[in-house]
Structure formats: C-alpha cells, structure tokens
Design a protein around this motif. Sequence first.
Motif, PDB file in Angstrom:
ATOM      1  N   ARG A  58      -4.413  10.250  -1.015  1.00 46.50           N
ATOM      2  CA  ARG A  58      -3.093  10.054  -0.411  1.00 46.50           C
ATOM      3  C   ARG A  58      -2.493  11.388  -0.009  1.00 46.50           C
ATOM      4  NH1 ARG A  58      -0.253   4.911  -1.267  1.00 46.50           N
ATOM      5  NH2 ARG A  58       1.552   6.023  -0.440  1.00 46.50           N
ATOM      6  N   VAL A  59      -2.544  12.363  -0.919  1.00 43.54           N
ATOM      7  CA  VAL A  59      -1.973  13.682  -0.650  1.00 43.54           C
ATOM      8  C   VAL A  59      -2.748  14.377   0.459  1.00 43.54           C
ATOM      9  CG1 VAL A  59      -1.567  15.982  -1.601  1.00 43.54           C
ATOM     10  CG2 VAL A  59      -1.031  13.951  -2.968  1.00 43.54           C
ATOM     11  N   ALA A  60      -4.076  14.315   0.396  1.00 46.33           N
ATOM     12  CA  ALA A  60      -4.915  14.994   1.386  1.00 46.33           C
ATOM     13  C   ALA A  60      -4.664  14.466   2.799  1.00 46.33           C
ATOM     14  CB  ALA A  60      -6.379  14.838   1.018  1.00 46.33           C
ATOM     15  N   LEU A  61      -4.354  13.173   2.899  1.00 46.29           N
ATOM     16  CA  LEU A  61      -4.137  12.558   4.215  1.00 46.29           C
ATOM     17  C   LEU A  61      -2.656  12.419   4.558  1.00 46.29           C
ATOM     18  CD1 LEU A  61      -6.850   9.745   4.062  1.00 46.29           C
ATOM     19  CD2 LEU A  61      -6.979  11.953   5.235  1.00 46.29           C
ATOM     20  N   ALA A  62      -1.781  12.929   3.679  1.00 45.86           N
ATOM     21  CA  ALA A  62      -0.329  12.874   3.901  1.00 45.86           C
ATOM     22  C   ALA A  62       0.141  11.447   4.134  1.00 45.86           C
ATOM     23  CB  ALA A  62       0.068  13.773   5.079  1.00 45.86           C
ATOM     24  N   LEU A  63      -0.356  10.533   3.315  1.00 43.03           N
ATOM     25  CA  LEU A  63       0.050   9.125   3.391  1.00 43.03           C
ATOM     26  C   LEU A  63       1.200   8.881   2.424  1.00 43.03           C
ATOM     27  CD1 LEU A  63      -3.456   7.417   3.492  1.00 43.03           C
ATOM     28  CD2 LEU A  63      -1.685   7.154   5.244  1.00 43.03           C
ATOM     29  N   ASP A  64       2.338   8.413   2.955  1.00 43.92           N
ATOM     30  CA  ASP A  64       3.483   8.120   2.098  1.00 43.92           C
ATOM     31  C   ASP A  64       4.338   7.036   2.741  1.00 43.92           C
ATOM     32  OD1 ASP A  64       5.005   9.358   4.112  1.00 43.92           O
ATOM     33  OD2 ASP A  64       5.008  11.299   3.075  1.00 43.92           O
ATOM     34  N   GLU A  65       5.526   6.839   2.216  1.00 40.77           N
ATOM     35  CA  GLU A  65       6.387   5.764   2.703  1.00 40.77           C
ATOM     36  C   GLU A  65       6.901   6.001   4.125  1.00 40.77           C
ATOM     37  OE1 GLU A  65       9.004   8.718   0.464  1.00 40.77           O
ATOM     38  OE2 GLU A  65       6.988   7.833   0.291  1.00 40.77           O
ATOM     39  N   HIS A  66       6.658   7.186   4.659  1.00 42.53           N
ATOM     40  CA  HIS A  66       7.079   7.480   6.031  1.00 42.53           C
ATOM     41  C   HIS A  66       5.924   7.348   7.031  1.00 42.53           C
ATOM     42  CE1 HIS A  66      10.824   8.848   4.321  1.00 42.53           C
ATOM     43  NE2 HIS A  66      10.201   9.754   3.585  1.00 42.53           N
ATOM     44  N   SER A  67       4.759   6.989   6.551  1.00 41.32           N
ATOM     45  CA  SER A  67       3.571   6.912   7.414  1.00 41.32           C
ATOM     46  C   SER A  67       3.566   5.611   8.229  1.00 41.32           C
ATOM     47  CB  SER A  67       2.301   6.984   6.566  1.00 41.32           C
ATOM     48  OG  SER A  67       2.237   8.197   5.839  1.00 41.32           O
ATOM     49  N   HIS A  68       3.254   5.733   9.492  1.00 36.39           N
ATOM     50  CA  HIS A  68       3.145   4.580  10.388  1.00 36.39           C
ATOM     51  C   HIS A  68       1.697   4.509  10.863  1.00 36.39           C
ATOM     52  CE1 HIS A  68       7.413   4.169  10.105  1.00 36.39           C
ATOM     53  NE2 HIS A  68       7.596   5.388  10.562  1.00 36.39           N
ATOM     54  N   VAL A  69       0.967   3.537  10.335  1.00 38.66           N
ATOM     55  CA  VAL A  69      -0.482   3.490  10.458  1.00 38.66           C
ATOM     56  C   VAL A  69      -0.918   2.479  11.518  1.00 38.66           C
ATOM     57  CG1 VAL A  69      -2.645   3.074   9.221  1.00 38.66           C
ATOM     58  CG2 VAL A  69      -0.692   4.099   8.013  1.00 38.66           C
ATOM     59  N   THR A 122       1.610   7.826  12.927  1.00 34.87           N
ATOM     60  CA  THR A 122       1.292   9.070  12.213  1.00 34.87           C
ATOM     61  C   THR A 122      -0.182   9.123  11.826  1.00 34.87           C
ATOM     62  OG1 THR A 122       1.846   8.097  10.053  1.00 34.87           O
ATOM     63  CG2 THR A 122       3.616   9.221  11.264  1.00 34.87           C
ATOM     64  N   HIS A 123      -0.811   7.948  11.676  1.00 34.20           N
ATOM     65  CA  HIS A 123      -2.210   7.875  11.268  1.00 34.20           C
ATOM     66  C   HIS A 123      -2.924   6.778  12.050  1.00 34.20           C
ATOM     67  CE1 HIS A 123      -0.176   9.694   7.793  1.00 34.20           C
ATOM     68  NE2 HIS A 123      -1.353  10.174   7.390  1.00 34.20           N
ATOM     69  N   VAL A 124      -4.172   7.044  12.415  1.00 32.72           N
ATOM     70  CA  VAL A 124      -5.036   6.025  13.002  1.00 32.72           C
ATOM     71  C   VAL A 124      -6.329   6.009  12.196  1.00 32.72           C
ATOM     72  CG1 VAL A 124      -6.258   5.220  15.049  1.00 32.72           C
ATOM     73  CG2 VAL A 124      -4.079   6.449  15.307  1.00 32.72           C
ATOM     74  N   PHE A 125      -6.602   4.868  11.549  1.00 33.03           N
ATOM     75  CA  PHE A 125      -7.878   4.671  10.851  1.00 33.03           C
ATOM     76  C   PHE A 125      -8.796   3.943  11.814  1.00 33.03           C
ATOM     77  CE2 PHE A 125      -5.245   5.751   7.357  1.00 33.03           C
ATOM     78  CZ  PHE A 125      -6.062   6.113   6.281  1.00 33.03           C
ATOM     79  N   ILE A 126      -9.946   4.543  12.114  1.00 31.36           N
ATOM     80  CA  ILE A 126     -10.781   4.019  13.182  1.00 31.36           C
ATOM     81  C   ILE A 126     -12.247   4.005  12.770  1.00 31.36           C
ATOM     82  CG2 ILE A 126     -10.971   6.279  14.292  1.00 31.36           C
ATOM     83  CD1 ILE A 126     -10.811   4.793  16.991  1.00 31.36           C
ATOM     84  N   GLN A 127     -12.955   2.961  13.188  1.00 25.08           N
ATOM     85  CA  GLN A 127     -14.347   2.774  12.804  1.00 25.08           C
ATOM     86  C   GLN A 127     -15.239   3.862  13.382  1.00 25.08           C
ATOM     87  OE1 GLN A 127     -12.148   0.524  13.575  1.00 25.08           O
ATOM     88  NE2 GLN A 127     -12.479  -1.415  12.530  1.00 25.08           N
ATOM     89  N   GLY A 128     -16.315   4.167  12.630  1.00 23.04           N
ATOM     90  CA  GLY A 128     -17.229   5.237  13.022  1.00 23.04           C
ATOM     91  C   GLY A 128     -18.359   4.769  13.918  1.00 23.04           C
ATOM     92  N   GLY A 129     -19.415   4.178  13.347  1.00 21.94           N
ATOM     93  CA  GLY A 129     -20.600   3.854  14.137  1.00 21.94           C
ATOM     94  C   GLY A 129     -21.253   5.138  14.619  1.00 21.94           C
ATOM     95  N   VAL A 130     -21.643   5.188  15.884  1.00 25.28           N
ATOM     96  CA  VAL A 130     -22.195   6.428  16.442  1.00 25.28           C
ATOM     97  C   VAL A 130     -21.084   7.383  16.878  1.00 25.28           C
ATOM     98  CG1 VAL A 130     -24.309   5.292  17.216  1.00 25.28           C
ATOM     99  CG2 VAL A 130     -22.382   5.509  18.805  1.00 25.28           C
ATOM    100  N   GLY A 131     -19.841   6.859  16.952  1.00 21.56           N
ATOM    101  CA  GLY A 131     -18.698   7.704  17.292  1.00 21.56           C
ATOM    102  C   GLY A 131     -18.049   7.422  18.624  1.00 21.56           C
ATOM    103  N   LEU A 178       0.809  -1.215   0.000  1.00 18.65           N
ATOM    104  CA  LEU A 178       0.000   0.000   0.000  1.00 18.65           C
ATOM    105  C   LEU A 178       0.850   1.276   0.000  1.00 18.65           C
ATOM    106  CD1 LEU A 178      -2.879  -0.990   2.475  1.00 18.65           C
ATOM    107  CD2 LEU A 178      -2.810  -1.183  -0.013  1.00 18.65           C
ATOM    108  N   GLY A 179       2.164   1.134   0.043  1.00 18.64           N
ATOM    109  CA  GLY A 179       3.040   2.293  -0.059  1.00 18.64           C
ATOM    110  C   GLY A 179       3.125   3.143   1.183  1.00 18.64           C
ATOM    111  N   VAL A 180       3.065   2.505   2.361  1.00 15.51           N
ATOM    112  CA  VAL A 180       3.241   3.229   3.618  1.00 15.51           C
ATOM    113  C   VAL A 180       4.379   2.591   4.402  1.00 15.51           C
ATOM    114  CG1 VAL A 180       0.844   4.004   3.745  1.00 15.51           C
ATOM    115  CG2 VAL A 180       1.491   1.819   4.806  1.00 15.51           C
ATOM    116  N   GLY A 181       4.882   3.313   5.413  1.00 13.57           N
ATOM    117  CA  GLY A 181       6.045   2.835   6.145  1.00 13.57           C
ATOM    118  C   GLY A 181       5.778   1.601   6.979  1.00 13.57           C
TER     119      GLY A 181
END
Length: 424
Positions: A356-367, A224-233, A56-59
């Motif tokens: 990718r650009v909007a979320l600053a996702l690149d090879e240095h990203s630690h997700v 650097t990034h956390v992708f997290i589920q929504g639901g009611v929040g 996926l091209g992330v760190g």
Amino acid sequence: MLQINANARRNDYDDSLRQILNIHAADESRAWLSAWDGLNAGPTPLWDLPDLASRLGVGSIRVKDEGHRSPLGSFKALGAPIALMRLIKRLFQGHDLDAAKLIDRHYTTLLRNLTVISATDGNHGRALAAAARSIGCRCVIVLHKHVNDERRLAIAALGAEIVQIEGNYDESVKEAARLAKKNAWHVVSDTSYDGYETIPRDVMQGYGTIAAEAIEQNDGRPYTHVFIQGGVGGLAAGVISYFAERDGEQRPRFIIVEPDQAECLYQSALRGHAAHATGSVDSVMAGLACGETSPLAWRFLSVLADAFMTVSDKTAIEAMRILAAGSTRDIPVVAGESGAAGLAGLIQATGDAKERVALALDEHSHVLLLNTEGATAPALYRQLTSLRAEDVLHAQLQWQGAQATTVILGSAASNAAVLSAAGG
C-alpha cells in the motif's frame, strides 16, 4: 510479488515513443472502428464500485467493462481489426482503400487471395477471424494444446481455419511465423519479435480507444492509479501511452498485473530488458499466460510502468466472484479469468501494508481497472464462479433497474418536499 520500477518517468511523453504510439493514430483507429458492425455501438460501460472501494480502503474504483465491447466479448476486438485494416491499406496502397468500405466487404474481389495468420490464446484469434470475415480475406489461426475447446469452436465458427499444435503460446507464435513464411501468408500478431514490429504496433494503437473512453466517461476527477493486465505487454503499452501523452507529469501510476507462473514482464523489470517468464506459463488466466515479453511493448513499459506485480490463480478467481456478486451500491460484473486480474492485483496490494505504501494507495486514491473480457468461455466461467454468466448479466440489468427506480423515487420525494414548502 511486487517490483517497483526505478526507471519509471513522469515527465513529458518522449518523442521517440510518440513516433510509435500516439493519440492522433489512436483516435484515427477509433474512428475507423466506429464503422464496423462487429462492435457494439458507443463506449463500453465505466462502472463505479463504491462499496468495494470502501472495503479496500481507497477513494474510488471504476471498472472499464470490455466484456461489452462486442459480441466477441473482449478488448481484442479493438486491436486485430485495426492491424488487419492497416496491413491491407499498406499492401494495396495504390488502390486508396476507404476504411469504412474495407470493413464492410467492399473489396472482397481484390482480397480473395490474401491469407492472414496468427497464434492466439483465444481472444486475439477470435477478433482476427471476425475482422477477416468482415473484410473478406482468408484467416488461419494457430492454437496450442492449452486453449479451451469453447474458444477454439468460437474461432472456427467465424470461418477461420484452425491449426492445433502441442506446446504453449510461445510455440504457437513460432509455428504461425513458420507457416506464414512457407505459404507467403501475412502474420497479424499482437506480440512483436525480431524484425516484426509494425503490425503489433497497429494492434497496440487500437487499444488507445479504451483510455480515450475512460477519460471521457470520468467525472473530471483524475485517476491516480491504473491496474492493467500484462500478457506480452501490448494492451498495457497501448493504454498507458495514451494517458502518458495526454497527461504528462500528471499521469496516473500504472501497475502491471500478471499470473505468478507467467511473469515475463515482472522478470523484464528485474533484469532491465525484455525477458522470459520463469514459471510454467500454465495459468487459469489464459489470456495472460505468455512466456515472452513483446520487445516493442517493453520500450513503453520500461519507462512508463511504475510497478509490476504477480497474482495467483486463486486470487484471480476470487476477484471474478467478487465482481459477479456485486452489492447494494456495486453493480454485478461478468469478468473472465484474465478480466479480473486487475482487481486481483488491487486486492493483493491493498491487503499488504508495505505494498500500500509503496504504491501510495490510500483513501484519496481513484483507481481504474480494466475488465478485459467477459465470459469468453462460459462453461469455464461457471466452473470457476459457480454462476452462469447469463444470470450475472440478468442481475446486472436488475441492479440498473433498481438504481433507476431509486433515482425516480428520490426525485419525486424531492419535488414533493419543494411543493410542500411552497404551500402546494
């Protein structure tokens, strides 16, 4: 769809938010839960997926696997028990109840006339039923018609009384509130509404354990990034608030992921206030099929979430299959429909140049991803992935064994080289 939150802040954690959710209360909740035999001992695994990160091209990609949290199979085992314990301590504050004794049926005589009720899509109700059984009070769960039969039977097996209605999750929430008012029962819900915030706050506070463990288990390299589920929040607010208070300006970017047809948080971001979904709210991601944003959770997400995105059921199912398959360097992971949503969001974002650009996702990203549930509906899991959950778990154990063997062989070869160089 992706919506960047222009109102997101990266400054120090606001005192008005700290009064609601804070690290001290989260850590206290974690200590209380350590006494409950309804949880598996120790933290849940934090899996490293280097092959997927490269693809996926992330760190790096790390997955916090809440499928291992308890026999209940999901992160909800952290929220409902804490909310119930704090409710009981408030109701019986003159008795100075001990948290460890409370969760071990020590006060059943005192609590024999207490009834708690909640609506659920499955996991919250199952966790509340388990906690009520451990504590010794009565539990009633309201289910809507879309709840999978496997989940209904699992809740009933824990001793809860089931009330089933037509309609969707939001209608079951209203029915639970109606029954509680009629019978003088106590609602223990994970979503807030007008005049009802204390218990949802306690539920969210329990989820801080996930963030605390993910931080402790990391190797010192900040996410650097956390992708997290929504639901009611609620989950997102509980996890994000912990990171935000701890890290301040250095906090990760938080991306909230929802089903296309249950996008209440995405709609809230568009409108600037807690809003309703515009879709059918009928998603395979059952735990995220929520039509109304929790106003309490929105106080946090409106200023701490950096972006909101929606994903299709198809993308979520593909993410389930990717996690189950594993690879040479990636351990196989059992992720339920909602559990795979974070990866679905990452796949979608990395596959779109603008996102990718909007979320600053690149090879240095630690997700960091959260697998919020295992196969809580095993037959449905098999239907969607063409795999049995037990077979994936067996593959997981085999992968771990192979990795341990590789480490041992590598260590032996290294020792032999040292001996050879020393003339041994």
